[in-house]
Design a protein around this motif. Structure first.
Motif, PDB file in Angstrom:
ATOM      1  N   THR A 166       0.834  -1.212   0.000  1.00 25.16           N
ATOM      2  CA  THR A 166       0.000   0.000   0.000  1.00 25.16           C
ATOM      3  C   THR A 166       0.863   1.255   0.000  1.00 25.16           C
ATOM      4  O   THR A 166       0.601   2.214  -0.737  1.00 25.16           O
ATOM      5  CB  THR A 166      -0.925   0.001   1.226  1.00 25.16           C
ATOM      6  OG1 THR A 166      -1.734  -1.170   1.216  1.00 25.16           O
ATOM      7  CG2 THR A 166      -1.818   1.234   1.222  1.00 25.16           C
ATOM      8  N   PHE A 167       1.894   1.221   0.832  1.00 24.31           N
ATOM      9  CA  PHE A 167       2.796   2.379   0.883  1.00 24.31           C
ATOM     10  C   PHE A 167       3.509   2.582  -0.443  1.00 24.31           C
ATOM     11  O   PHE A 167       3.715   3.723  -0.875  1.00 24.31           O
ATOM     12  CB  PHE A 167       3.815   2.199   2.009  1.00 24.31           C
ATOM     13  CG  PHE A 167       3.343   2.681   3.352  1.00 24.31           C
ATOM     14  CD1 PHE A 167       3.194   4.034   3.604  1.00 24.31           C
ATOM     15  CD2 PHE A 167       3.039   1.785   4.360  1.00 24.31           C
ATOM     16  CE1 PHE A 167       2.761   4.489   4.839  1.00 24.31           C
ATOM     17  CE2 PHE A 167       2.602   2.222   5.600  1.00 24.31           C
ATOM     18  CZ  PHE A 167       2.463   3.579   5.848  1.00 24.31           C
ATOM     19  N   VAL A 168       3.897   1.498  -1.098  1.00 25.15           N
ATOM     20  CA  VAL A 168       4.569   1.612  -2.388  1.00 25.15           C
ATOM     21  C   VAL A 168       3.638   2.233  -3.425  1.00 25.15           C
ATOM     22  O   VAL A 168       4.044   3.093  -4.220  1.00 25.15           O
ATOM     23  CB  VAL A 168       5.068   0.236  -2.870  1.00 25.15           C
ATOM     24  CG1 VAL A 168       5.521   0.305  -4.321  1.00 25.15           C
ATOM     25  CG2 VAL A 168       6.208  -0.254  -1.982  1.00 25.15           C
ATOM     26  N   GLU A 169       2.386   1.810  -3.401  1.00 28.71           N
ATOM     27  CA  GLU A 169       1.408   2.360  -4.352  1.00 28.71           C
ATOM     28  C   GLU A 169       1.206   3.855  -4.119  1.00 28.71           C
ATOM     29  O   GLU A 169       1.160   4.643  -5.081  1.00 28.71           O
ATOM     30  CB  GLU A 169       0.079   1.615  -4.198  1.00 28.71           C
ATOM     31  CG  GLU A 169      -0.974   2.027  -5.209  1.00 28.71           C
ATOM     32  CD  GLU A 169      -2.247   1.226  -5.059  1.00 28.71           C
ATOM     33  OE1 GLU A 169      -3.248   1.553  -5.752  1.00 28.71           O
ATOM     34  OE2 GLU A 169      -2.272   0.264  -4.261  1.00 28.71           O
ATOM     35  N   VAL A 170       1.103   4.238  -2.852  1.00 27.95           N
ATOM     36  CA  VAL A 170       0.937   5.658  -2.538  1.00 27.95           C
ATOM     37  C   VAL A 170       2.219   6.430  -2.861  1.00 27.95           C
ATOM     38  O   VAL A 170       2.177   7.561  -3.347  1.00 27.95           O
ATOM     39  CB  VAL A 170       0.560   5.834  -1.051  1.00 27.95           C
ATOM     40  CG1 VAL A 170       0.485   7.319  -0.690  1.00 27.95           C
ATOM     41  CG2 VAL A 170      -0.779   5.161  -0.751  1.00 27.95           C
ATOM     42  N   TYR A 171       3.363   5.787  -2.608  1.00 24.05           N
ATOM     43  CA  TYR A 171       4.647   6.430  -2.873  1.00 24.05           C
ATOM     44  C   TYR A 171       4.785   6.804  -4.349  1.00 24.05           C
ATOM     45  O   TYR A 171       5.251   7.902  -4.679  1.00 24.05           O
ATOM     46  CB  TYR A 171       5.798   5.508  -2.465  1.00 24.05           C
ATOM     47  CG  TYR A 171       7.163   6.052  -2.814  1.00 24.05           C
ATOM     48  CD1 TYR A 171       7.842   6.883  -1.934  1.00 24.05           C
ATOM     49  CD2 TYR A 171       7.774   5.748  -4.037  1.00 24.05           C
ATOM     50  CE1 TYR A 171       9.094   7.396  -2.243  1.00 24.05           C
ATOM     51  CE2 TYR A 171       9.017   6.256  -4.363  1.00 24.05           C
ATOM     52  CZ  TYR A 171       9.676   7.079  -3.458  1.00 24.05           C
ATOM     53  OH  TYR A 171      10.898   7.592  -3.781  1.00 24.05           O
ATOM     54  N   ASN A 172       4.385   5.910  -5.232  1.00 31.88           N
ATOM     55  CA  ASN A 172       4.502   6.178  -6.667  1.00 31.88           C
ATOM     56  C   ASN A 172       3.666   7.378  -7.099  1.00 31.88           C
ATOM     57  O   ASN A 172       4.024   8.074  -8.058  1.00 31.88           O
ATOM     58  CB  ASN A 172       4.087   4.942  -7.466  1.00 31.88           C
ATOM     59  CG  ASN A 172       5.126   3.839  -7.397  1.00 31.88           C
ATOM     60  OD1 ASN A 172       6.322   4.101  -7.448  1.00 31.88           O
ATOM     61  ND2 ASN A 172       4.671   2.598  -7.245  1.00 31.88           N
ATOM     62  N   ILE A 173       2.572   7.620  -6.378  1.00 27.96           N
ATOM     63  CA  ILE A 173       1.750   8.796  -6.686  1.00 27.96           C
ATOM     64  C   ILE A 173       2.357  10.055  -6.089  1.00 27.96           C
ATOM     65  O   ILE A 173       2.512  11.079  -6.768  1.00 27.96           O
ATOM     66  CB  ILE A 173       0.315   8.586  -6.152  1.00 27.96           C
ATOM     67  CG1 ILE A 173      -0.334   7.384  -6.832  1.00 27.96           C
ATOM     68  CG2 ILE A 173      -0.530   9.843  -6.374  1.00 27.96           C
ATOM     69  CD1 ILE A 173      -1.688   6.996  -6.260  1.00 27.96           C
TER      70      ILE A 173
END
Length: 369
Positions: A166-173
């Motif tokens: 989840t953090f990785v997905e948010v990080y990419n944004i």
């Protein structure tokens, strides 16, 4: 075997390559590239630090501190991504790599903008210049708060063990948003330099002025091009390549800015105190001869050096001719007439025999007849 492979690939999305943990590939070329860029960033940082200390005689002022801190920030940034990608520190020690990366990232990004802002007053003036300085200052402060902090949170979360995906997905944004924000910030600052420089080029005929202004335009165009390249790699999700390249790009940008802005300070002709520019509130327009060190409250609107060869003129063409001495003597008495004659004599000596910055060497010129 196939199921385990599929499960592993799903647990670690392709976009997370380099974001979580280190580099897991086997490309020797990429490993050499990471090491080379890390070493080059540290070398440039050390060179910049030495140049700053050797250039400034007094260690104070926003220009000095922004140069020094942004240069030193390159070192922990380069060490951080090297430790992270090469997995030098594992286990709980991995947080040291992330912390070094983050500590170096803050001054490297915002510090570079402060370098440009600290010398913006050299090319803008008046009420318009005051507003530009005010608005750009608050732009830098607000961007530092709303872009640095959220990115830091998701960076630590992406390298943790809880809800990593989840953090990785948010990080990419968030990473794309902050890269775009800082890109626009630096484009705005560089565009101000370019616009104001073009304005000066249109009004000045001095070759030295035009040469320096052309260099200032070219360097700010190069800065925008490098920022565009970094942003393109970010949107292409080339996180690892963008991270290792960013340190080198910013070190080059700082070196270019240090070189041209230091020349701009000397060219403006303002006072120098311990290597720090003393702003006299004067615009740079129509510079071509050395200014006097005498302070004045009025702007230099009568500078004709762009239109006349000052070395061939024996009188002061910027002021009206003084009244004849006999008129003053007859009107106000011999005492005032003699005092005015002595003042005129000293002024003529300073004009004829003036050294650097318009100061006379003490010799008098006796003009008879």
């Amino acid at each position: 075997m196939s199921d385990n492979s599929t499960s592993s690939s799903r647990s670690t999305p392709p976009a997370a390559a380099g974001v979580t943990g280190g580099y897991e590939g086997h490309s020797l070329t990429l490993k050499i590239l990471i090491g080379f860029f890390a070493g080059l960033s540290i070398y440039n940082a050390l060179e910049l630090t030495a140049l700053v200390f050797l250039t400034f005689s007094r260690y104070r002022g926003l220009y000095f501190w922004s140069l020094l801190i942004s240069s030193l920030g390159l070192i922990p940034y380069a060490l951080g991504f090297s430790f992270k990608f090469f997995r030098v520190l594992v286990g709980d020690a991995k947080w040291l790599s992330v912390t070094l990366l983050t500590i170096g990232w803050y001054p490297m990004i915002t510090g570079q903008s402060l370098i440009l802002w600290s010398r913006l007053h050299l090319i803008v003036s008046g009420e318009k210049g005051r507003k530009i300085l005010l608005y750009t200052k608050w732009m830098i402060i607000i961007d530092a708060i709303i872009l640095h902090i959220p990115t830091t949170v998701v960076t630590y979360g992406s390298n943790g063990d809880i809800n990593t995906a989840t953090f990785v997905e948010v990080y990419n944004i968030v990473e794309k948003i902050q890269m775009t924000g800082f890109f626009l910030q630096e484009v705005i600052l560089s565009s101000i330099y370019i616009i104001e420089t073009v304005r000066i080029l249109r009004t000045s005929f001095q070759p030295n002025t035009r040469r320096l202004m052309h260099q200032l335009v070219c360097i700010n165009v190069i800065i925008i091009i490098m920022d565009t390249g970094l942003l393109s790699m970010e949107y292409a999700s080339l996180y690892l390549l963008e991270t290792v390249t960013k340190g080198v790009c910013y070190s080059i940008k700082i070196k270019l800015e240090f070189a041209i802005l230091s020349r701009l300070v000397k060219f403006v002709g303002g006072g120098q105190r311990g290597g720090e520019h003393v702003d006299r509130g004067q615009p740079i327009a129509f510079l071509g001869v050395k200014k006097t060190t005498q302070k004045t409250d009025s702007t230099d609107d009568n500078d004709v050096s762009d239109f006349l060869d000052m070395t061939r003129i024996a009188t002061d063409v910027t002021h009206a001719s003084p009244l004849p001495r006999r008129d003053l003597s007859s009107a106000y008495g011999d005492g005032l007439g003699l005092e005015f004659a002595r003042f005129q004599h000293v002024e003529s000596a300073n004009w004829e025999d003036g050294g650097e910055n318009g100061q006379g060497d003490g010799r008098s010129v006796d003009r008879k007849g």
